[in-house]
Design a protein around this motif. Structure first.
Motif, mmCIF file in Angstrom:
data_model
loop_
_atom_site.group_PDB
_atom_site.id
_atom_site.type_symbol
_atom_site.label_atom_id
_atom_site.label_comp_id
_atom_site.label_asym_id
_atom_site.label_seq_id
_atom_site.Cartn_x
_atom_site.Cartn_y
_atom_site.Cartn_z
ATOM 1 N N ARG A 185 0.642 -0.956 -0.116
ATOM 2 C CA ARG A 185 0.140 -0.151 0.005
ATOM 3 C C ARG A 185 0.977 1.162 -0.497
ATOM 4 O O ARG A 185 0.652 2.079 -0.939
ATOM 5 N N ALA B 195 2.425 1.327 -3.036
ATOM 6 C CA ALA B 195 0.883 1.741 -4.126
ATOM 7 C C ALA B 195 0.610 3.358 -4.523
ATOM 8 O O ALA B 195 0.538 4.646 -5.226
ATOM 9 N N GLU B 196 1.076 4.200 -3.038
ATOM 10 C CA GLU B 196 0.925 5.494 -2.859
ATOM 11 C C GLU B 196 1.884 5.927 -3.639
ATOM 12 O O GLU B 196 1.275 7.004 -3.371
ATOM 13 N N HIS B 197 2.749 5.767 -3.342
ATOM 14 C CA HIS B 197 3.689 6.946 -3.430
ATOM 15 C C HIS B 197 4.002 7.161 -4.757
ATOM 16 O O HIS B 197 4.675 7.911 -5.464
ATOM 17 N N ARG C 265 1.965 6.372 -6.739
ATOM 18 C CA ARG C 265 0.481 7.564 -7.199
ATOM 19 C C ARG C 265 0.987 8.501 -7.021
ATOM 20 O O ARG C 265 0.091 9.837 -8.228
ATOM 21 N N ASP D 153 -0.294 5.720 -13.452
ATOM 22 C CA ASP D 153 -1.699 4.845 -13.050
ATOM 23 C C ASP D 153 -1.479 3.849 -13.581
ATOM 24 O O ASP D 153 -2.432 3.546 -13.498
ATOM 25 N N ILE E 211 -5.576 -2.642 -3.374
ATOM 26 C CA ILE E 211 -5.506 -1.006 -3.316
ATOM 27 C C ILE E 211 -4.836 -0.097 -4.811
ATOM 28 O O ILE E 211 -4.423 0.818 -4.788
ATOM 29 N N ASP F 14 -7.393 1.709 -4.485
ATOM 30 C CA ASP F 14 -7.676 2.190 -4.246
ATOM 31 C C ASP F 14 -6.437 3.853 -5.103
ATOM 32 O O ASP F 14 -6.545 5.156 -4.302
ATOM 33 N N ASN F 15 -5.855 3.667 -5.257
ATOM 34 C CA ASN F 15 -4.474 4.105 -5.992
ATOM 35 C C ASN F 15 -4.833 4.432 -7.517
ATOM 36 O O ASN F 15 -3.721 5.346 -8.182
#
Length: 281
Positions: free
Chosen positions: A20, A23-25, A27, A32, A59, A62-63
């Motif tokens: 997670r 993936a957040e970083h 994004r 994408d 995950i 979400d991103n």
């Protein structure tokens, strides 16, 4: 020139962080799409479960990330689709059949394959035949699920089957699948003495994915930490009308994993001038 949308993220160097967080970083860096390296603890071939796969899908969703290709670890693991030991070879193929299932569930375009390695004391022809048989089985199953395959050569210290553009071409032509495209890895290209032009002469539009990595010439380093003319290579991709995807694959000596975001941002800054300015606006 290339456009920025061709550059995708990956979890290379992020293996010591939760998926997670990774993936957040990715994004936050503007990606994408990603190449999903099948490594523990993110999603590997030894511990995948329905719950873990569902978590990875959540995950990604979400991103806002989709998976361009799923790349199970297959050089360091006891996974070898061309092993001279039949039991290991069969078990390895079985894991990649499962990997194709994972690709389909993730909505990935490609399953990433390498040729494997035969016993060094046996004929290369034997290993080559094992590789062809295994890849054909995997690609047929993947194709039945709507998933294509990517095929990348390895360095000689990693394989005795396809270690340069000529050997990769021979292997690729020996395969049955109509949906097997090629990966150009700039370090593997350099260590083999090959060129971007030579790859396009052999494979043309079937080059679907590129690993942009620096080296001396080996090493899989972040851009600028080696001696390869990466800018020239990336510009040449654009000159050949490359329409596939490219990403970074920084492994180095393990230090990149201490701060993978810093490493990736360095690479992003270095590659930025080689994209079409209009596409970046």
């Amino acid at each position: 020139m290339l456009n920025r949308k061709q550059l995708i993220g990956a979890n290379f160097s992020f293996q010591h962080h939760p998926f997670r967080w990774t993936a957040e970083h990715l994004r936050a860096m503007g990606f994408d799409r990603m190449e999903l390296w099948g490594i523990a603890p993110h999603l590997d071939l030894f511990h995948d479960s329905r719950a873990q796969l569902a978590e990875v899908k959540a995950i990604l969703g979400d991103n806002g990330l989709s998976v361009r290709c799923f790349t199970p670890e297959q050089v360091l693991y006891p996974v070898n689709i061309a092993s001279g030991d039949r039991s290991y070879r069969e078990a390895s193929v079985g894991r990649f059949l499962r990997a194709a299932d994972i690709c389909a569930e993730l909505g990935a375009d490609y399953l990433f394959l390498t040729p494997g390695r035969g016993f060094e004391c046996e004929s290369r022809d034997v290993a080559f035949a094992h590789s062809v048989e295994s890849i054909n089985r995997i690609a047929a199953h993947a194709g039945s699920l709507g998933v294509s395959c990517l095929l990348e050569p390895l360095q000689r210290v990693e394989s005795n089957i396809a270690t340069n553009a000529d050997e990769l071409h021979a292997l690729w032509r020996a395969l049955d699948g109509e949906h097997i495209d090629v990966v150009l890895d700039l370090v593997a290209m350099a260590t083999a003495g090959d060129s971007v032009a030579g790859y396009f002469e052999r494979f043309a539009k079937r080059i679907a994915h590129v690993h942009v990595v620096d080296g001396t010439p080996a090493g899989h380093l972040a851009w600028g930490d080696g001696t390869l003319p990466l800018g020239d290579h990336v510009a040449e991709l654009g000159a050949h009308g490359f329409t596939g995807t490219l990403t970074f694959e920084p492994f180095g000596n393990g230090s990149y994993a201490l701060d993978p975001v810093f490493t990736w941002r360095r690479c992003l800054d270095a590659v930025s001038p080689y994209f079409d300015r209009a596409e970046q606006a």
